[in-house]
Design a protein around this motif. Structure first.
Motif, short mmCIF file in Angstrom:
data_model
loop_
_atom_site.label_atom_id
_atom_site.label_comp_id
_atom_site.label_asym_id
_atom_site.label_seq_id
_atom_site.Cartn_x
_atom_site.Cartn_y
_atom_site.Cartn_z
N ARG A 265 -7.56 5.93 2.50
CA ARG A 265 -7.02 4.96 4.06
C ARG A 265 -6.88 6.13 5.07
O ARG A 265 -7.72 7.42 5.06
CB ARG A 265 -5.36 4.49 4.00
N THR B 97 0.61 -1.48 -0.09
CA THR B 97 0.00 0.13 0.22
C THR B 97 1.27 1.72 -0.28
O THR B 97 2.20 1.07 0.64
CB THR B 97 -0.81 -0.04 1.13
N ARG C 215 -3.14 0.72 -3.87
CA ARG C 215 -3.23 -0.90 -2.93
C ARG C 215 -2.77 -2.02 -3.98
O ARG C 215 -3.06 -1.83 -5.25
CB ARG C 215 -4.11 -1.43 -2.56
N ALA D 112 -0.15 5.44 1.08
CA ALA D 112 -1.17 6.47 0.22
C ALA D 112 -0.67 7.71 1.18
O ALA D 112 0.61 7.86 2.24
CB ALA D 112 -2.07 6.13 1.74
N GLU E 152 -8.19 0.88 5.47
CA GLU E 152 -7.54 0.69 4.04
C GLU E 152 -8.95 0.31 3.38
O GLU E 152 -8.98 -0.54 2.86
CB GLU E 152 -6.66 -0.20 3.15
#
Length: 251
Positions: free
Chosen positions: A174, A131, A157, A133, A196
């Motif tokens: 997120r 992931t 992701r 973010a 997530e």
């Protein structure tokens, strides 16, 4: 008369230079104080092992390494963890993970959070889950004995399935909550939660810890982790839990 004139001229020059020198000394002291205050480095290393024998022989080792740097504008943190477990000589759990976070401070209470993590769990049905973010962070509580950070933002992701090799990619949202409470000297409570949220899959993680100091640098820590994956490959569980007892060395 000439000597008197020279003395008066010298005193005049000194009267002009002394304030400037004093100001420069103050600026140098301020810069030294800032340099002494930032950056601030810290970290910890954890190691725990459990072994049972009798009807079933099991052994497990879990370790974790974390380092953090607090700067005037940027804070950075790196976490690495590993867990292996064997039952009757056969590996029953094997997992490795890493997380890196960079925070760009806007003020004492607000910051930009940039987070990347990857997990490789041999028995999860995934080759890896990763992931990335970036979002807004807010320090809702920023006290000496208590801290509460809230983070929210968009992300991406990428998961790879182990059996088929298929790769799933999607945009996510997120959300994260980080809470730290020093209950009393030498006793700390930690709670971290993240979600997530994606259209095809969502992942929720929670880690609860209680750390008790033994002496200056050593402590014991109890940790309970829960991970819930909304959609998992066949023959895999949605919920994965861990309970660990580790010895912590802080530096």
């Amino acid at each position: 008369m000439r000597h008197q004139t020279l003395i008066i001229s010298s005193l005049s020059v000194l009267s002009l230079l002394l304030p400037a020198a004093h100001a420069s000394a103050e600026e140098a002291a301020a810069d030294a104080a800032t340099a002494a205050e930032f950056p601030i480095w810290g970290g910890s290393a954890e190691l725990g092992t459990i072994r049972t024998s009798g009807n079933t022989d099991t052994s497990s080792i879990n370790g974790k390494f974390a380092v953090k740097r607090d700067g005037e504008l940027w804070d950075s943190a790196l976490k690495l963890d590993a867990l292996t477990s064997k039952e009757d000589g056969v590996t029953s759990k094997e997992k490795y993970g890493g997380t890196i976070q960079l925070d760009r401070n806007f003020s004492e209470y607000s910051y930009l959070a940039i987070v990347g993590d990857q997990e490789r769990d041999r028995f999860s049905g995934f080759e890896y889950q990763s992931t990335f973010a970036a979002g807004y962070g807010y320090r809702a509580i920023h006290q000496q004995n208590m801290e509460l950070d809230l983070e929210a933002g968009p992300g991406y992701r990428r998961d790879k399935l182990k059996e088929s090799g298929e790769i799933d990619e999607e945009a996510i949202a997120r959300l994260a909550v980080k809470y730290h409470w020093t209950i009393q000297k030498g006793v700390e409570f930690i709670e971290e939660f993240s979600a997530e949220l994606g259209e095809s899959n969502s992942i929720y993680k929670s880690e609860t810890g209680l750390k008790s100091q033994i002496n200056g640098s050593l402590a014991t820590k109890l940790t309970y982790k829960v991970k819930y994956v909304d959609k998992v490959p066949a023959d895999s569980e949605n919920t994965d839990t861990e309970f660990g007892v580790t010895l912590v060395y802080s530096f």
